[in-house]
Design a protein around this motif. Structure first.
Motif, PDB file in Angstrom:
ATOM      1  N   ILE A  80       0.903  -1.133  -0.165  1.00 32.20           N
ATOM      2  CA  ILE A  80      -0.280  -0.064  -0.197  1.00 32.20           C
ATOM      3  C   ILE A  80       0.745   1.384   0.057  1.00 32.20           C
ATOM      4  N   ILE A  81       1.893   1.385   1.349  1.00 30.32           N
ATOM      5  CA  ILE A  81       2.543   2.567   1.240  1.00 30.32           C
ATOM      6  C   ILE A  81       3.081   2.542  -0.453  1.00 30.32           C
ATOM      7  N   VAL A  86       5.735   5.612  -5.304  1.00 29.20           N
ATOM      8  CA  VAL A  86       5.555   5.627  -7.182  1.00 29.20           C
ATOM      9  C   VAL A  86       4.734   6.553  -7.360  1.00 29.20           C
ATOM     10  N   PHE A  87       4.314   7.088  -7.120  1.00 27.30           N
ATOM     11  CA  PHE A  87       2.832   7.762  -7.482  1.00 27.30           C
ATOM     12  C   PHE A  87       3.633   9.821  -7.379  1.00 27.30           C
ATOM     13  N   ALA A  88       4.243   9.212  -6.170  1.00 28.24           N
ATOM     14  CA  ALA A  88       5.401  10.793  -5.222  1.00 28.24           C
ATOM     15  C   ALA A  88       5.875  10.816  -6.302  1.00 28.24           C
ATOM     16  N   ALA A  94       8.500  14.070 -13.237  1.00 30.29           N
ATOM     17  CA  ALA A  94       7.732  14.376 -14.407  1.00 30.29           C
ATOM     18  C   ALA A  94       8.121  16.163 -13.808  1.00 30.29           C
ATOM     19  N   LEU A  95       7.979  16.879 -12.969  1.00 29.13           N
ATOM     20  CA  LEU A  95       9.146  17.827 -12.818  1.00 29.13           C
ATOM     21  C   LEU A  95       9.787  18.705 -12.456  1.00 29.13           C
ATOM     22  N   MET A 180      10.118   5.482 -11.117  1.00 27.83           N
ATOM     23  CA  MET A 180       9.473   4.527 -10.919  1.00 27.83           C
ATOM     24  C   MET A 180      10.592   2.802 -10.697  1.00 27.83           C
ATOM     25  N   GLY A 181      11.256   2.878 -11.084  1.00 24.88           N
ATOM     26  CA  GLY A 181      12.736   1.313 -10.833  1.00 24.88           C
ATOM     27  C   GLY A 181      13.383   1.824  -9.394  1.00 24.88           C
TER      28      GLY A 181
END
Length: 241
Positions: A80-81, A86-88, A94-95, A180-181
């Motif tokens: 869950i964490i 991954v989203f963060a 991306a920023l 992500m990796g």
């Protein structure tokens, strides 16, 4: 790296390159061109996963013998964490790409995959389930695992993530794939369970599939309604003033 891991890499490579003869074969069967990539991917990815799981049977049987392996409760918690991590990581990367490197958001690879899924909806299973399972086995269990025996976490994570990005043919967003990796690799190292990064990866891809494929038209309608509401609100406020 043991021989079975080499066979896993060979299987994955053959699966990727099978798209060329596969597309030619399906074209001969008069299948609509836009459905061919999704149909062949469904067949090749499923076949590849079955072969790779068979090759991994010794690890599956002896998984409880892994030293430092997290408990089931910890595995659930880190799964869950991991989704939020991954989203963060994606958002941060991306920023950086956008504001420091001048790279526009959006991925041609993602757009192409979405088009395949719209033409052949069952392809969503490949995007959200079969693909992530294969990628975590190949890039985290095998590639990262082999590198981690020789190098530290950062070198192993970055190298395996760059290979991960190269396979997706999305070199513009190398930073996003690397971020992500690294998170997936961290989850694997932290829990000693490949299932944890698999679950996080599946969750991310499933969310993207739902938003970009299943809810795409509905979201577009919502955006149009929101724009109309904003216009009406502006007119009302302008009239009052």
């Amino acid at each position: 790296m043991n021989k079975r891991y080499w066979w896993i890499l060979i299987t994955y490579t053959l699966m990727q390159f099978s798209a060329v003869p596969g597309v030619l074969l399906l074209r001969e069967l008069d299948i609509p061109l836009e459905r061919i990539p999704g149909i062949w991917s469904m067949f090749s990815f499923t076949t590849g996963l079955l072969i790779i799981v068979l090759l991994l049977l010794p690890e599956i049987r002896n998984r409880h013998d892994v030293e430092g392996r997290s408990s089931r409760g910890e595995a659930v918690r880190w799964s869950i964490i991991g989704v939020f991590f991954v989203f963060a990581a994606q958002y941060a990367a991306a920023l950086i790409e956008m504001f420091l490197l001048g790279i526009e958001p959006g991925s041609e690879n993602t757009e192409t995959i979405v088009e395949f899924a719209k033409a052949f909806p069952a392809f969503i299973l490949v995007i959200s389930v079969i693909g992530p399972i294969l990628e975590e086995i190949v890039f985290r269990l095998v590639v990262f695992g082999a590198l981690y025996k020789r190098f530290n976490f950062w070198i192993s994570g970055i190298l395996s993530s760059l290979i991960f990005a190269a396979v997706h043919m999305d070199f513009t967003h190398l930073l996003v794939y690397t971020a992500m990796g690294l998170v997936f690799a961290y989850l694997y190292v932290k829990t000693k369970r490949i299932l944890v990064p698999i679950i996080a990866h599946v969750a991310i891809n499933l969310f993207v599939s739902i938003v970009n494929v299943l809810l795409a038209d509905q979201i577009e309608d919502w955006m149009e309604q929101l724009e109309q509401l904003e216009q009406q609100t502006s007119l009302i406020i302008g009239g009052l003033l």
